[in-house]
Write a protein that holds these residues in place. Sequence first.
Motif, PDB file in Angstrom:
ATOM      1  N   GLN A 290      -4.299  12.813   9.723  1.00 16.16           N
ATOM      2  CA  GLN A 290      -5.198  11.825   9.128  1.00 16.16           C
ATOM      3  C   GLN A 290      -4.353  10.890   8.288  1.00 16.16           C
ATOM      4  O   GLN A 290      -3.492  11.331   7.519  1.00 16.16           O
ATOM      5  CB  GLN A 290      -6.252  12.508   8.266  1.00 16.16           C
ATOM      6  CG  GLN A 290      -7.253  11.555   7.674  1.00 16.16           C
ATOM      7  CD  GLN A 290      -8.357  12.284   6.933  1.00 16.16           C
ATOM      8  OE1 GLN A 290      -8.359  13.496   6.799  1.00 16.16           O
ATOM      9  NE2 GLN A 290      -9.298  11.524   6.425  1.00 16.16           N
ATOM     10  N   VAL A 291      -4.587   9.595   8.440  1.00 13.22           N
ATOM     11  CA  VAL A 291      -3.838   8.589   7.699  1.00 13.22           C
ATOM     12  C   VAL A 291      -4.785   7.897   6.724  1.00 13.22           C
ATOM     13  O   VAL A 291      -5.882   7.486   7.098  1.00 13.22           O
ATOM     14  CB  VAL A 291      -3.214   7.548   8.650  1.00 13.22           C
ATOM     15  CG1 VAL A 291      -2.518   6.450   7.860  1.00 13.22           C
ATOM     16  CG2 VAL A 291      -2.252   8.215   9.622  1.00 13.22           C
ATOM     17  N   ILE A 292      -4.356   7.810   5.480  1.00  8.09           N
ATOM     18  CA  ILE A 292      -5.115   7.116   4.442  1.00  8.09           C
ATOM     19  C   ILE A 292      -4.175   6.075   3.829  1.00  8.09           C
ATOM     20  O   ILE A 292      -3.052   6.398   3.448  1.00  8.09           O
ATOM     21  CB  ILE A 292      -5.587   8.094   3.349  1.00  8.09           C
ATOM     22  CG1 ILE A 292      -6.437   9.198   3.948  1.00  8.09           C
ATOM     23  CG2 ILE A 292      -6.333   7.349   2.249  1.00  8.09           C
ATOM     24  CD1 ILE A 292      -6.717  10.344   2.997  1.00  8.09           C
ATOM     25  N   LYS A 293      -4.650   4.842   3.748  1.00  8.27           N
ATOM     26  CA  LYS A 293      -3.863   3.790   3.112  1.00  8.27           C
ATOM     27  C   LYS A 293      -4.547   3.416   1.801  1.00  8.27           C
ATOM     28  O   LYS A 293      -5.730   3.106   1.785  1.00  8.27           O
ATOM     29  CB  LYS A 293      -3.748   2.573   4.023  1.00  8.27           C
ATOM     30  CG  LYS A 293      -2.936   2.851   5.260  1.00  8.27           C
ATOM     31  CD  LYS A 293      -2.786   1.622   6.112  1.00  8.27           C
ATOM     32  CE  LYS A 293      -1.959   1.936   7.337  1.00  8.27           C
ATOM     33  NZ  LYS A 293      -1.731   0.734   8.151  1.00  8.27           N
ATOM     34  N   LEU A 294      -3.787   3.490   0.713  1.00  9.05           N
ATOM     35  CA  LEU A 294      -4.322   3.227  -0.617  1.00  9.05           C
ATOM     36  C   LEU A 294      -3.615   2.031  -1.238  1.00  9.05           C
ATOM     37  O   LEU A 294      -2.387   1.908  -1.118  1.00  9.05           O
ATOM     38  CB  LEU A 294      -4.109   4.436  -1.522  1.00  9.05           C
ATOM     39  CG  LEU A 294      -4.656   5.774  -1.035  1.00  9.05           C
ATOM     40  CD1 LEU A 294      -4.136   6.901  -1.909  1.00  9.05           C
ATOM     41  CD2 LEU A 294      -6.161   5.758  -1.027  1.00  9.05           C
TER      42      LEU A 294
ATOM     43  N   ARG B 261       0.826  -1.198   0.000  1.00 13.78           N
ATOM     44  CA  ARG B 261       0.000   0.000   0.000  1.00 13.78           C
ATOM     45  C   ARG B 261       0.870   1.262   0.000  1.00 13.78           C
ATOM     46  O   ARG B 261       2.038   1.224   0.296  1.00 13.78           O
ATOM     47  CB  ARG B 261      -0.895   0.037   1.235  1.00 13.78           C
ATOM     48  CG  ARG B 261      -1.880  -1.091   1.281  1.00 13.78           C
ATOM     49  CD  ARG B 261      -2.864  -0.866   2.396  1.00 13.78           C
ATOM     50  NE  ARG B 261      -3.815  -1.964   2.479  1.00 13.78           N
ATOM     51  CZ  ARG B 261      -4.917  -2.073   1.766  1.00 13.78           C
ATOM     52  NH1 ARG B 261      -5.231  -1.162   0.898  1.00 13.78           N
ATOM     53  NH2 ARG B 261      -5.723  -3.101   1.904  1.00 13.78           N
TER      54      ARG B 261
ATOM     55  N   GLU C 144      -5.852   2.470  -6.274  1.00  9.16           N
ATOM     56  CA  GLU C 144      -6.418   3.686  -5.666  1.00  9.16           C
ATOM     57  C   GLU C 144      -5.422   4.837  -5.740  1.00  9.16           C
ATOM     58  O   GLU C 144      -5.802   5.979  -6.007  1.00  9.16           O
ATOM     59  CB  GLU C 144      -6.801   3.417  -4.212  1.00  9.16           C
ATOM     60  CG  GLU C 144      -7.970   2.483  -4.048  1.00  9.16           C
ATOM     61  CD  GLU C 144      -8.170   2.035  -2.619  1.00  9.16           C
ATOM     62  OE1 GLU C 144      -9.342   1.799  -2.257  1.00  9.16           O
ATOM     63  OE2 GLU C 144      -7.181   1.893  -1.866  1.00  9.16           O
TER      64      GLU C 144
ATOM     65  N   THR D 197      -0.130  10.409   4.929  1.00  5.66           N
ATOM     66  CA  THR D 197      -0.400  11.030   6.223  1.00  5.66           C
ATOM     67  C   THR D 197      -0.514  12.522   6.005  1.00  5.66           C
ATOM     68  O   THR D 197       0.396  13.147   5.464  1.00  5.66           O
ATOM     69  CB  THR D 197       0.711  10.728   7.244  1.00  5.66           C
ATOM     70  OG1 THR D 197       0.919   9.311   7.302  1.00  5.66           O
ATOM     71  CG2 THR D 197       0.338  11.231   8.625  1.00  5.66           C
TER      72      THR D 197
ATOM     73  N   LEU E 284      -5.981   8.410  -7.581  1.00  7.56           N
ATOM     74  CA  LEU E 284      -5.759   9.668  -6.876  1.00  7.56           C
ATOM     75  C   LEU E 284      -4.808  10.561  -7.660  1.00  7.56           C
ATOM     76  O   LEU E 284      -5.033  11.761  -7.794  1.00  7.56           O
ATOM     77  CB  LEU E 284      -5.218   9.415  -5.472  1.00  7.56           C
ATOM     78  CG  LEU E 284      -4.873  10.658  -4.657  1.00  7.56           C
ATOM     79  CD1 LEU E 284      -6.103  11.535  -4.438  1.00  7.56           C
ATOM     80  CD2 LEU E 284      -4.254  10.265  -3.317  1.00  7.56           C
TER      81      LEU E 284
ATOM     82  N   ARG F 267       0.903   4.766   1.964  1.00  9.13           N
ATOM     83  CA  ARG F 267       0.366   5.389   3.165  1.00  9.13           C
ATOM     84  C   ARG F 267       0.508   6.901   3.017  1.00  9.13           C
ATOM     85  O   ARG F 267       1.610   7.416   2.834  1.00  9.13           O
ATOM     86  CB  ARG F 267       1.129   4.902   4.390  1.00  9.13           C
ATOM     87  CG  ARG F 267       0.706   5.537   5.687  1.00  9.13           C
ATOM     88  CD  ARG F 267       1.643   5.066   6.797  1.00  9.13           C
ATOM     89  NE  ARG F 267       1.414   5.784   8.018  1.00  9.13           N
ATOM     90  CZ  ARG F 267       0.849   5.269   9.093  1.00  9.13           C
ATOM     91  NH1 ARG F 267       0.466   4.002   9.095  1.00  9.13           N
ATOM     92  NH2 ARG F 267       0.685   6.002  10.168  1.00  9.13           N
TER      93      ARG F 267
END
Length: 61
Positions: A29-33, A17, A37, A21, A41, A19
């Motif tokens: 906020q942490v988003i793992k793609l 993934r 994805e 941040t 983005l 990551r």
Amino acid sequence: MIHEIERKIELEIERNRIRVTIFHGEDEQVIKLNLEEARELRKDLDKALEDYSQRKQIRID
């Protein structure tokens, strides 16, 4: 009194993934793609930046 909110974005490659941040002020906020994805983005961000650049060029009288 002026308050500046510090914003910062960090990207890290994990095993399977990406990551993302996002730091804003004291919050984060942490988003793992997954890779698909992350590619979507990237496309959406490229399009938004291009649109922004074009709108910046338009003069409104």
